[in-house]
Design a protein around this motif. Structure first.
Motif, PDB file in Angstrom:
ATOM      1  N   ASN A 154       0.822  -1.213   0.000  1.00 42.13           N
ATOM      2  CA  ASN A 154       0.000   0.000   0.000  1.00 42.13           C
ATOM      3  C   ASN A 154       0.853   1.259   0.000  1.00 42.13           C
ATOM      4  OD1 ASN A 154      -2.801  -0.733  -0.124  1.00 42.13           O
ATOM      5  ND2 ASN A 154      -2.632  -1.569   1.941  1.00 42.13           N
ATOM      6  N   CYS A 167      -5.302   0.042  -9.894  1.00 31.06           N
ATOM      7  CA  CYS A 167      -6.003  -0.388  -8.682  1.00 31.06           C
ATOM      8  C   CYS A 167      -5.180  -1.480  -8.002  1.00 31.06           C
ATOM      9  CB  CYS A 167      -7.383  -0.966  -8.998  1.00 31.06           C
ATOM     10  SG  CYS A 167      -8.498   0.113  -9.878  1.00 31.06           S
ATOM     11  N   LEU A 169      -5.952  -4.289  -5.193  1.00 27.29           N
ATOM     12  CA  LEU A 169      -7.051  -4.917  -4.456  1.00 27.29           C
ATOM     13  C   LEU A 169      -6.495  -6.048  -3.609  1.00 27.29           C
ATOM     14  CD1 LEU A 169      -9.554  -5.156  -7.464  1.00 27.29           C
ATOM     15  CD2 LEU A 169      -9.472  -3.369  -5.695  1.00 27.29           C
ATOM     16  N   ASN A 172      -9.418  -8.397   1.171  1.00 26.92           N
ATOM     17  CA  ASN A 172     -10.810  -7.970   1.380  1.00 26.92           C
ATOM     18  C   ASN A 172     -11.336  -7.181   0.193  1.00 26.92           C
ATOM     19  OD1 ASN A 172      -9.566  -8.611   3.940  1.00 26.92           O
ATOM     20  ND2 ASN A 172     -11.322  -7.667   4.968  1.00 26.92           N
ATOM     21  N   ASP A 173     -10.536  -6.202  -0.268  1.00 28.41           N
ATOM     22  CA  ASP A 173     -10.970  -5.377  -1.394  1.00 28.41           C
ATOM     23  C   ASP A 173     -11.147  -6.220  -2.653  1.00 28.41           C
ATOM     24  OD1 ASP A 173     -10.982  -3.088   0.136  1.00 28.41           O
ATOM     25  OD2 ASP A 173      -8.936  -2.525  -0.404  1.00 28.41           O
ATOM     26  N   ASN A 176     -14.348  -8.432  -2.183  1.00 28.38           N
ATOM     27  CA  ASN A 176     -15.523  -7.551  -2.220  1.00 28.38           C
ATOM     28  C   ASN A 176     -15.826  -7.128  -3.657  1.00 28.38           C
ATOM     29  OD1 ASN A 176     -15.621  -7.750   0.548  1.00 28.38           O
ATOM     30  ND2 ASN A 176     -14.859  -5.692   0.948  1.00 28.38           N
ATOM     31  N   SER A 177     -14.787  -6.826  -4.418  1.00 24.09           N
ATOM     32  CA  SER A 177     -14.968  -6.430  -5.815  1.00 24.09           C
ATOM     33  C   SER A 177     -15.502  -7.587  -6.650  1.00 24.09           C
ATOM     34  CB  SER A 177     -13.645  -5.927  -6.405  1.00 24.09           C
ATOM     35  OG  SER A 177     -13.199  -4.775  -5.734  1.00 24.09           O
ATOM     36  N   GLU A 183     -19.728  -5.189   0.489  1.00 23.78           N
ATOM     37  CA  GLU A 183     -18.737  -5.074   1.567  1.00 23.78           C
ATOM     38  C   GLU A 183     -18.572  -6.369   2.363  1.00 23.78           C
ATOM     39  OE1 GLU A 183     -21.789  -3.114   4.859  1.00 23.78           O
ATOM     40  OE2 GLU A 183     -20.198  -1.901   3.962  1.00 23.78           O
TER      41      GLU A 183
END
Length: 207
Positions: A154, A167, A169, A172-173, A176-177, A183
């Motif tokens: 990050n 992006c 990801l 979790n991200d 979720n995507s 979420e």
């Protein structure tokens, strides 16, 4: 939030693919014959071969799981699973998300430039298939991630790529995507996987 029907279908997909993973693993021969390994302890040779195959095969299984969940959540016509160059393409809200899926341990900050470049090259080679030829997002996603690795990734990403069209990801991200932007996507996937872990452990006990 995902509804009951969606959660149920996600669980079905994960259960089916974990059972297929175990079936394929049972067909494999976990033995390496080469001059480096020939005189090494037989048990170590077996388990090291099993571990390498297990990690790689389970990673491929989760790539398949992600693709099938995406097809269910976004519709088959909005999802492409390329044969090379990228793992997944999702069309949603007039945007294309070109995604490379990595296991958490296979991605570090040094790889981000080359991974993003590979996704850009994939787009350029297949540009005619993207209509409209805009709103393209290059996404690196991880099935799982260790907290310290996530922090480093990050930090590097925010310093070098924190703008369109890139992006990152992480775990979790990512899930979720894949699960339609809900979420509770990751928690649904994790819960479904946890229900199947006993099958994997039973397979490992047999060896």
């Amino acid at each position: 939030m995902l509804n009951y029907q969606d959660k149920n279908r996600i669980e079905e997909i994960i259960t089916e693919e974990i059972e297929e993973f175990i079936f394929k693993m049972k067909q494999k021969e976990f033995k390496k014959n080469n001059f480096i390994m020939d005189l090494i302890d037989e048990n170590f040779k077996f388990y090291s071969s099993l571990a390498r195959s297990f990690d790689s095969s389970l990673g491929n299984t989760f790539q398949t799981i992600a693709g099938k969940i995406a097809e269910y959540m976004y519709g088959n016509n909005n999802v492409i699973i390329p044969s090379a160059g990228a793992d997944l393409v999702i069309f949603n809200n007039n945007r294309y998300y070109i995604i490379e899926i990595e296991l958490g341990g296979n991605l570090d900050s040094k790889k981000l430039p080359s991974e993003f470049n590979a996704l850009e090259q994939f787009y350029l080679k297949n540009k005619a298939n993207f209509i409209p030829q805009k709103n393209i997002f290059y996404c690196l996603g991880t099935v799982y991630i260790e907290p310290d690795v996530a922090m480093k990734l990050n930090t590097y990403f925010n310093n070098h790529y924190s703008n369109y069209p890139y992006c990152l990801l992480l775990q979790n991200d990512f899930w979720n995507s894949i699960c339609g932007g809900h979420e509770d996507g990751f928690s649904t996937v994790k819960e479904a996987y946890d229900k199947n872990v006993s099958k994997i452990n039973e397979f490992l006990r047999q060896y």
